[in-house]
Design an enzyme around this catalytic site. Sequence first.
Site, PDB file in Angstrom:
ATOM      1  N   ASP A  57      13.113  14.578  53.931  1.00 45.06           N
ATOM      2  CA  ASP A  57      12.854  15.659  55.846  1.00 45.06           C
ATOM      3  C   ASP A  57      11.848  16.053  55.590  1.00 45.06           C
ATOM      4  O   ASP A  57      10.739  16.378  54.452  1.00 45.06           O
ATOM      5  CB  ASP A  57      14.069  16.360  56.087  1.00 45.06           C
ATOM      6  CG  ASP A  57      14.614  17.305  54.093  1.00 45.06           C
ATOM      7  OD1 ASP A  57      13.655  17.503  53.690  1.00 45.06           O
ATOM      8  OD2 ASP A  57      15.755  17.640  54.329  1.00 45.06           O
ATOM      9  N   ASP A  59       9.922  19.775  56.977  1.00 48.34           N
ATOM     10  CA  ASP A  59      10.148  21.568  57.266  1.00 48.34           C
ATOM     11  C   ASP A  59       9.381  22.278  57.836  1.00 48.34           C
ATOM     12  O   ASP A  59       7.668  21.641  57.459  1.00 48.34           O
ATOM     13  CB  ASP A  59      11.054  21.973  56.185  1.00 48.34           C
ATOM     14  CG  ASP A  59      12.439  21.497  55.509  1.00 48.34           C
ATOM     15  OD1 ASP A  59      13.232  20.537  56.409  1.00 48.34           O
ATOM     16  OD2 ASP A  59      12.555  21.949  54.170  1.00 48.34           O
ATOM     17  N   ASP A 156      10.098  29.081  46.307  1.00 46.20           N
ATOM     18  CA  ASP A 156       9.844  29.112  44.079  1.00 46.20           C
ATOM     19  C   ASP A 156       9.623  28.797  43.397  1.00 46.20           C
ATOM     20  O   ASP A 156       9.897  29.586  42.620  1.00 46.20           O
ATOM     21  CB  ASP A 156      11.576  28.838  44.834  1.00 46.20           C
ATOM     22  CG  ASP A 156      11.695  27.817  45.091  1.00 46.20           C
ATOM     23  OD1 ASP A 156      10.515  26.959  45.466  1.00 46.20           O
ATOM     24  OD2 ASP A 156      13.021  26.404  45.152  1.00 46.20           O
TER      25      ASP A 156
END
Length: 453
Positions: A57, A59, A156
Site C-alpha cells: 500500500d 501512505d 519506529d
Amino acid sequence: MNRRTPLIIPRADHPISRSLVSPNALRVLYRLKENGHLAFLVGGCVRDLLLGREPKDFDVATDATPNQVKRIFRNCRLVGRRFRLAHIHFQDEIIEVATFRALATGEEEPEPEPAAGGEPGEGERPRPPRHLVSEEGVVLRDNVFGTPEEDALRRDFTVNALSYTVADFSIIDYVGGMEDLRRGVIRTIGDPLVRFTEDPVRMLRAVRFAALLGFAVEDETWHAVLELAPAITRATAPRLYEEVLKLFLSGEGERVYQLMRQTGLFGHLFPRFSAWLDRESDGFPHAQLGKALEWVDSQMGSGEPVSPPLLLALMFGEFLEERADELAASGVPPQESMSAAVAEFLGEQAPLVTVPHRIGLAVREMLALQYRLRKIPGKRPQAVLARNCFAEAIAYLRCRSLLTGEGTKVLDWWERYARESVMPPVEGGSGEGDSAPRRKRRRRRRGKKPPAS
C-alpha cells in the site's frame, strides 16, 4: 529540539520512478500540493520501492490537518482515535493520509469544546487530550501535529522514516535510514527501551521486518526486545491477534517463529502452547509447527492464499489434537472432545490474543471434521463435501500428511471422490447426492361464475 539537516537524495541517485507509484497515490500528492500543502510518500512503500519490492500500500503524510484533507477530497473518510487518519477512497484502493506528528512527551492540556447548542465559553467541556500516555508509558492517543522532521523522528525504525516528494522527486532522510537500508539493519529511532515502552507492538514489527526483509536487528534494539518481551501483553488482545496474522501470513512465517522464540515474545503471547512445545513426546521434540509454517510460506509464495482459520489450525492443531485425545480418554466423545479442547485453548488465550468467535468456530469445525475424514467412505460422504470447511479441512490434512507421512490413503480417497462427485443431478434418481424429486403443483379449481341477475 535541535534541528537536523536532512540528507537529500536527488532523483538521479535513487531508483524510485513515478511509474512505480500507485496512480491514486500520485493524485493525492499532487492535489495536496496544488492546494498549498506539503505532501510526501512515507513509510514502508518508500522502503520497499528502494529495495526493488512491490509495496502492499501507499501512505501519504502532509501538513494538512485531517479536517483540511476532508475538505479537499470529497471521497475522504476520517478514522481512528489513537491516530486521527484520513482515508481517501478510490474504486480499487484506499490511500491513507496522516498529518505530520510531533513526538510529544507527557499529557497535552485538553482544548475546551463548547457544549452542544452553547456559545464558546459557556458550558464548555474539555475535548479528549491530543496526547495521552498510560501509567506504564504506553501511548494511548497521539494527535499532536508537527513538522516533517518531527514526524520522521517519531516513527519506529530508521528504514521506515524515509520520505519521497513529488516537488522534485527526491528522497528525504532525517534519521540515517538510507545507510541502515544499505547495511540491512533494523534500528529504532531513539532509545529502543523508550520506543518499545510507548508501543510494545513495535517489538513484533521489528521481528516481522527483520524476517520479511532478511535484515539483522541492531544490537541495542535486539537487547531491548529481550528485556521488554514480557511487556508485549500490555497491547490490546484484539490488536495482537491482527499482528499475529501479519507475522505468520507474511510469507516468512517460519523465520518469524524462530525470531519470536529467541526473543521470548512467542512464550508471552502463547504461554501454555509454548510450554508444550518445550516438552518432548515419546522422546521427540515438537517440531511440526516450524514445518507447518514452512508449508504456509510455500503456499503464500506460490500465490495460494491461506485463511486465518487454516493458519491457526496448522499452528495449534497438533497440540489441540493431543488435548482432545486426553479428553476422549477421560470419556468425552471424540467430536465433543475436540470442541472442548478448542474452546478451552481459545478461552485461555482471550486475555492475551483474542481470536474472533467466527474464526474460532471455523478452526473447531475444521479440526473436528478430521475425525470424519478418516472414515472412508462412511455414511453420506456427499454431505461431507457440502461442508463449508471441506476445502480447508483437506488442505489441513494435506499439510499434515506431508509432514508426518500419515493419512496419505485417506487424502487420496477424498481428493478422488471430490473430483468424481462433480456430476449433474439424475432425473428420477433416489440415491445419495441426487436432486430431490419436484413436487407436482396442484391446480386450483376455478370458482363458478355467479348467475347473471
